[in-house]
Design a protein around this motif. Structure first.
Motif, PDB file in Angstrom:
ATOM      1  N   GLU A  60      15.140 -11.748   9.375  1.00 34.54           N
ATOM      2  CA  GLU A  60      13.905 -11.335   8.732  1.00 34.54           C
ATOM      3  C   GLU A  60      14.031  -9.877   8.304  1.00 34.54           C
ATOM      4  OE1 GLU A  60      10.525 -12.094  11.172  1.00 34.54           O
ATOM      5  OE2 GLU A  60      11.096 -14.175  11.583  1.00 34.54           O
ATOM      6  N   THR A  61      13.161  -9.478   7.385  1.00 33.25           N
ATOM      7  CA  THR A  61      13.213  -8.110   6.905  1.00 33.25           C
ATOM      8  C   THR A  61      11.941  -7.373   7.297  1.00 33.25           C
ATOM      9  OG1 THR A  61      14.594  -8.701   5.018  1.00 33.25           O
ATOM     10  CG2 THR A  61      13.401  -6.622   4.874  1.00 33.25           C
ATOM     11  N   HIS A  62      12.104  -6.317   8.060  1.00 31.16           N
ATOM     12  CA  HIS A  62      10.999  -5.453   8.454  1.00 31.16           C
ATOM     13  C   HIS A  62      11.434  -4.008   8.235  1.00 31.16           C
ATOM     14  CE1 HIS A  62       8.835  -8.809  10.281  1.00 31.16           C
ATOM     15  NE2 HIS A  62       9.991  -9.178  10.828  1.00 31.16           N
ATOM     16  N   GLY A  63      10.474  -3.133   8.112  1.00 31.72           N
ATOM     17  CA  GLY A  63      10.834  -1.747   7.871  1.00 31.72           C
ATOM     18  C   GLY A  63       9.638  -0.825   7.922  1.00 31.72           C
ATOM     19  N   LEU A  64       9.808   0.366   7.353  1.00 32.45           N
ATOM     20  CA  LEU A  64       8.779   1.394   7.370  1.00 32.45           C
ATOM     21  C   LEU A  64       8.329   1.716   5.954  1.00 32.45           C
ATOM     22  CD1 LEU A  64      10.353   3.867   9.966  1.00 32.45           C
ATOM     23  CD2 LEU A  64       8.637   2.086  10.388  1.00 32.45           C
ATOM     24  N   ILE A  65       7.041   1.921   5.817  1.00 36.82           N
ATOM     25  CA  ILE A  65       6.421   2.230   4.528  1.00 36.82           C
ATOM     26  C   ILE A  65       5.729   3.582   4.630  1.00 36.82           C
ATOM     27  CG2 ILE A  65       4.610   1.555   2.898  1.00 36.82           C
ATOM     28  CD1 ILE A  65       5.097  -1.341   3.759  1.00 36.82           C
ATOM     29  N   ALA A  66       5.893   4.412   3.621  1.00 34.65           N
ATOM     30  CA  ALA A  66       5.174   5.682   3.552  1.00 34.65           C
ATOM     31  C   ALA A  66       4.041   5.563   2.550  1.00 34.65           C
ATOM     32  CB  ALA A  66       6.114   6.812   3.136  1.00 34.65           C
ATOM     33  N   ALA A  67       2.914   6.200   2.845  1.00 31.64           N
ATOM     34  CA  ALA A  67       1.797   6.227   1.910  1.00 31.64           C
ATOM     35  C   ALA A  67       2.226   6.897   0.608  1.00 31.64           C
ATOM     36  CB  ALA A  67       0.619   6.976   2.518  1.00 31.64           C
ATOM     37  N   GLY A 104       0.769  -1.243   0.000  1.00 29.50           N
ATOM     38  CA  GLY A 104       0.000   0.000   0.000  1.00 29.50           C
ATOM     39  C   GLY A 104       0.793   1.283   0.000  1.00 29.50           C
ATOM     40  N   GLY A 105       2.101   1.203  -0.049  1.00 25.57           N
ATOM     41  CA  GLY A 105       2.931   2.412  -0.067  1.00 25.57           C
ATOM     42  C   GLY A 105       4.294   2.121  -0.653  1.00 25.57           C
ATOM     43  N   LYS A 106       5.311   2.837  -0.166  1.00 22.19           N
ATOM     44  CA  LYS A 106       6.680   2.598  -0.617  1.00 22.19           C
ATOM     45  C   LYS A 106       7.597   2.450   0.584  1.00 22.19           C
ATOM     46  CE  LYS A 106       6.611   4.629  -5.231  1.00 22.19           C
ATOM     47  NZ  LYS A 106       7.356   5.457  -6.202  1.00 22.19           N
ATOM     48  N   ILE A 107       8.499   1.480   0.500  1.00 19.89           N
ATOM     49  CA  ILE A 107       9.454   1.253   1.585  1.00 19.89           C
ATOM     50  C   ILE A 107      10.464   2.398   1.619  1.00 19.89           C
ATOM     51  CG2 ILE A 107      11.267  -0.280   2.458  1.00 19.89           C
ATOM     52  CD1 ILE A 107       9.846  -2.580   0.968  1.00 19.89           C
ATOM     53  N   PHE A 108      10.676   2.963   2.808  1.00 22.73           N
ATOM     54  CA  PHE A 108      11.694   4.013   2.904  1.00 22.73           C
ATOM     55  C   PHE A 108      12.736   3.726   3.979  1.00 22.73           C
ATOM     56  CE2 PHE A 108       8.527   5.473   5.957  1.00 22.73           C
ATOM     57  CZ  PHE A 108       9.262   6.067   6.980  1.00 22.73           C
ATOM     58  N   TYR A 109      12.586   2.615   4.691  1.00 24.03           N
ATOM     59  CA  TYR A 109      13.576   2.297   5.718  1.00 24.03           C
ATOM     60  C   TYR A 109      13.457   0.823   6.094  1.00 24.03           C
ATOM     61  CZ  TYR A 109      16.059   2.486  10.241  1.00 24.03           C
ATOM     62  OH  TYR A 109      16.933   2.281  11.282  1.00 24.03           O
ATOM     63  N   PHE A 110      14.616   0.162   6.271  1.00 25.85           N
ATOM     64  CA  PHE A 110      14.666  -1.199   6.798  1.00 25.85           C
ATOM     65  C   PHE A 110      15.156  -1.155   8.241  1.00 25.85           C
ATOM     66  CE2 PHE A 110      15.199  -2.240   2.194  1.00 25.85           C
ATOM     67  CZ  PHE A 110      14.033  -2.997   2.065  1.00 25.85           C
TER      68      PHE A 110
END
Length: 224
Positions: free
Chosen positions: A84-91, A66-72
């Motif tokens: 594992e890979t987790h991160g932050l998504i911006a709208a 639903g957005g774009k990854i900008f940070y892992f």
């Protein structure tokens, strides 16, 4: 006699397969337990997440959930899990109060909410606390109401970024948005009863501004 011979043949073939390192379920029995995640998938050390996604294929600024990854997330970040890979998504878009108006942080000019946390992972709790503490926390309310459906899945767990999360977003936001964000974006980090942190998109630095001014844009983010 034929049934006995057939049974012996099946046992022989089964033992041959098991001897080659495969279990009866087709899994590789030679894989150490440390390489398996909690779902039993091979992936502890080769970046396969619990839901079976090949995390190594994820890259910054790609469209995702639903957005774009900008940070892992990195070691030490809340939510980080080794292997594992987790991160932050911006709208994909900023949210506005109306078509042309940015939201105020709050219409309440003299209320302390206590949302002073600044680090990665703090934005979600800040946003929840803001909404519970201040019915006029417009920026937080807007992002919490934001929802997007992607590949049939509804993503509605967005929140207002903390100071550090907003700084990370602004540092390279033009790789996600084609248009400039005028002036800056609100964070969920409070300075005082009358002021909150915002991030200047030009200088990419933090500052404080009156909560009841609507000069800053609002970007919903979420963690995956």
């Amino acid at each position: 006699m034929k049934q006995l011979l057939l049974l012996l043949l099946i046992v022989t073939l089964n033992n041959t397969v098991l001897g080659q390192g495969l279990t009866r379920h087709g899994q590789n029995s030679s894989v150490p337990e440390r390489l398996l995640n909690s779902s039993g998938a091979i992936g502890k050390d080769n970046l396969v997440s619990k839901n079976g996604e090949k995390a190594a294929s994820l890259v910054l600024y790609q469209n995702y959930q639903g957005g774009k990854i900008f940070y892992f997330l990195k070691p030490g970040d809340p939510g980080y899990e080794e292997g594992e890979t987790h991160g932050l998504i911006a709208a994909l878009n900023v949210v506005k109060e109306t078509t042309n108006n940015n939201p105020v942080w709050s219409t309440n000019e003299n209320l302390t909410t206590g949302t002073t946390a600044e680090g990665v992972g703090a934005g979600k709790n800040n946003t929840t606390t803001l909404i519970a503490s201040d019915v006029n926390a417009r920026a937080a309310i807007l992002v919490s109401n934001y929802s997007v459906t992607s590949d049939g899945i509804v993503y509605d767990d967005w929140y207002l970024p903390s100071l550090e999360e907003a700084l990370i977003f602004v540092s390279d936001y033009r790789k996600m948005y084609s248009a400039n964000i005028t002036f800056g974006i609100w964070t969920s980090t409070e300075i005082s009863s009358s002021q909150a942190n915002y991030i200047d998109t030009g200088s990419k630095t933090s500052g404080s501004f009156m909560k009841n001014r609507n000069f800053a844009s609002t970007v919903p983010i979420r963690q995956f």
